[in-house]
Design a protein around this motif. Sequence first.
Motif, PDB file in Angstrom:
ATOM      1  N   THR A  10      -2.891  -5.612  -9.584  1.00 17.34           N
ATOM      2  CA  THR A  10      -4.222  -6.001 -10.054  1.00 17.34           C
ATOM      3  C   THR A  10      -4.853  -7.062  -9.156  1.00 17.34           C
ATOM      4  OG1 THR A  10      -3.254  -7.655 -11.537  1.00 17.34           O
ATOM      5  CG2 THR A  10      -3.684  -5.461 -12.454  1.00 17.34           C
ATOM      6  N   GLN A  11      -4.047  -7.651  -8.266  1.00 18.70           N
ATOM      7  CA  GLN A  11      -4.569  -8.611  -7.292  1.00 18.70           C
ATOM      8  C   GLN A  11      -3.558  -8.776  -6.164  1.00 18.70           C
ATOM      9  OE1 GLN A  11      -4.738 -11.826 -10.323  1.00 18.70           O
ATOM     10  NE2 GLN A  11      -3.673 -13.077  -8.819  1.00 18.70           N
ATOM     11  N   ASP A  12      -3.969  -9.422  -5.089  1.00 21.03           N
ATOM     12  CA  ASP A  12      -3.075  -9.695  -3.965  1.00 21.03           C
ATOM     13  C   ASP A  12      -1.984 -10.666  -4.401  1.00 21.03           C
ATOM     14  OD1 ASP A  12      -4.889  -8.198  -2.526  1.00 21.03           O
ATOM     15  OD2 ASP A  12      -5.550  -9.844  -1.240  1.00 21.03           O
ATOM     16  N   PHE A  13      -0.788 -10.496  -3.836  1.00 20.40           N
ATOM     17  CA  PHE A  13       0.305 -11.430  -4.104  1.00 20.40           C
ATOM     18  C   PHE A  13       1.096 -11.677  -2.826  1.00 20.40           C
ATOM     19  CE2 PHE A  13       4.845 -12.108  -5.187  1.00 20.40           C
ATOM     20  CZ  PHE A  13       4.729 -13.349  -5.768  1.00 20.40           C
ATOM     21  N   LYS A  14       1.293 -12.943  -2.495  1.00 19.20           N
ATOM     22  CA  LYS A  14       2.158 -13.331  -1.386  1.00 19.20           C
ATOM     23  C   LYS A  14       3.211 -14.259  -1.959  1.00 19.20           C
ATOM     24  CE  LYS A  14       2.308 -15.043   3.310  1.00 19.20           C
ATOM     25  NZ  LYS A  14       3.515 -14.294   3.576  1.00 19.20           N
ATOM     26  N   GLU A  27      -2.399  -1.606  -4.485  1.00 21.28           N
ATOM     27  CA  GLU A  27      -1.199  -0.947  -3.961  1.00 21.28           C
ATOM     28  C   GLU A  27      -0.293  -0.501  -5.102  1.00 21.28           C
ATOM     29  OE1 GLU A  27       0.480  -1.974   0.244  1.00 21.28           O
ATOM     30  OE2 GLU A  27       0.242  -3.849  -0.852  1.00 21.28           O
ATOM     31  N   ALA A  28       0.447   0.589  -4.860  1.00 23.30           N
ATOM     32  CA  ALA A  28       1.435   1.081  -5.828  1.00 23.30           C
ATOM     33  C   ALA A  28       2.687   0.216  -5.745  1.00 23.30           C
ATOM     34  CB  ALA A  28       1.780   2.529  -5.542  1.00 23.30           C
ATOM     35  N   VAL A  29       3.179  -0.219  -6.905  1.00 26.64           N
ATOM     36  CA  VAL A  29       4.392  -1.024  -6.992  1.00 26.64           C
ATOM     37  C   VAL A  29       5.358  -0.283  -7.917  1.00 26.64           C
ATOM     38  CG1 VAL A  29       5.367  -3.259  -7.643  1.00 26.64           C
ATOM     39  CG2 VAL A  29       3.028  -3.146  -6.731  1.00 26.64           C
ATOM     40  N   TYR A  30       6.598  -0.098  -7.459  1.00 24.17           N
ATOM     41  CA  TYR A  30       7.618   0.599  -8.227  1.00 24.17           C
ATOM     42  C   TYR A  30       8.574  -0.422  -8.834  1.00 24.17           C
ATOM     43  CZ  TYR A  30       5.752   4.711  -5.970  1.00 24.17           C
ATOM     44  OH  TYR A  30       4.899   5.700  -5.536  1.00 24.17           O
ATOM     45  N   LEU A  58       0.915  -9.276 -12.693  1.00 18.95           N
ATOM     46  CA  LEU A  58       0.042  -8.759 -11.632  1.00 18.95           C
ATOM     47  C   LEU A  58       0.121  -7.245 -11.502  1.00 18.95           C
ATOM     48  CD1 LEU A  58       0.628 -11.416  -8.827  1.00 18.95           C
ATOM     49  CD2 LEU A  58      -1.052 -11.402 -10.676  1.00 18.95           C
ATOM     50  N   LEU A  59       0.762  -6.594 -12.470  1.00 16.70           N
ATOM     51  CA  LEU A  59       0.951  -5.148 -12.388  1.00 16.70           C
ATOM     52  C   LEU A  59       0.371  -4.458 -13.615  1.00 16.70           C
ATOM     53  CD1 LEU A  59       2.313  -3.161 -10.449  1.00 16.70           C
ATOM     54  CD2 LEU A  59       4.306  -3.225 -11.940  1.00 16.70           C
ATOM     55  N   GLU A  60      -0.405  -3.421 -13.358  1.00 21.89           N
ATOM     56  CA  GLU A  60      -0.935  -2.574 -14.425  1.00 21.89           C
ATOM     57  C   GLU A  60      -0.116  -1.283 -14.398  1.00 21.89           C
ATOM     58  OE1 GLU A  60      -4.842   0.049 -14.484  1.00 21.89           O
ATOM     59  OE2 GLU A  60      -5.304  -2.091 -14.662  1.00 21.89           O
ATOM     60  N   ILE A  61       0.734  -1.079 -15.412  1.00 16.85           N
ATOM     61  CA  ILE A  61       1.616   0.094 -15.443  1.00 16.85           C
ATOM     62  C   ILE A  61       0.777   1.346 -15.659  1.00 16.85           C
ATOM     63  CG2 ILE A  61       3.537   1.219 -16.644  1.00 16.85           C
ATOM     64  CD1 ILE A  61       4.301  -1.337 -15.127  1.00 16.85           C
ATOM     65  N   ASN A  62       0.998   2.358 -14.807  1.00 17.23           N
ATOM     66  CA  ASN A  62       0.266   3.608 -14.994  1.00 17.23           C
ATOM     67  C   ASN A  62       1.167   4.835 -15.080  1.00 17.23           C
ATOM     68  OD1 ASN A  62       0.848   3.857 -12.239  1.00 17.23           O
ATOM     69  ND2 ASN A  62      -1.190   3.219 -11.633  1.00 17.23           N
TER      70      ASN A  62
END
Length: 82
Positions: A10-14, A27-30, A58-62
């Motif tokens: 849902t947003q950039d993360f460093k 971006e897709a996150v697994y 920071l993740l929207e599960i889809n």
Amino acid sequence: TVLMCRGKATQDFKGPDCRFVNFKKGEAVYVYYKLIGKSTELWAGSVGSDFGYFPKDLLEINHNYSNEELELPTDVSLICCF
């Protein structure tokens, strides 16, 4: 290791160090692990070929791949960077 779910950032993360995976918004996150204990705000997963921790907020599960949740009791501070 069981792939639990996939989400969209849902947003950039460093991350603060090499234990964390970096990503850009959209971006897709697994997700492979949901941490319990002191680090309940963190999940572990991958973006491309990179693997690490990231804030679960920071993740929207889809897409869910598994109905079983694998929760690991862990203390992220014990994991070392090389």
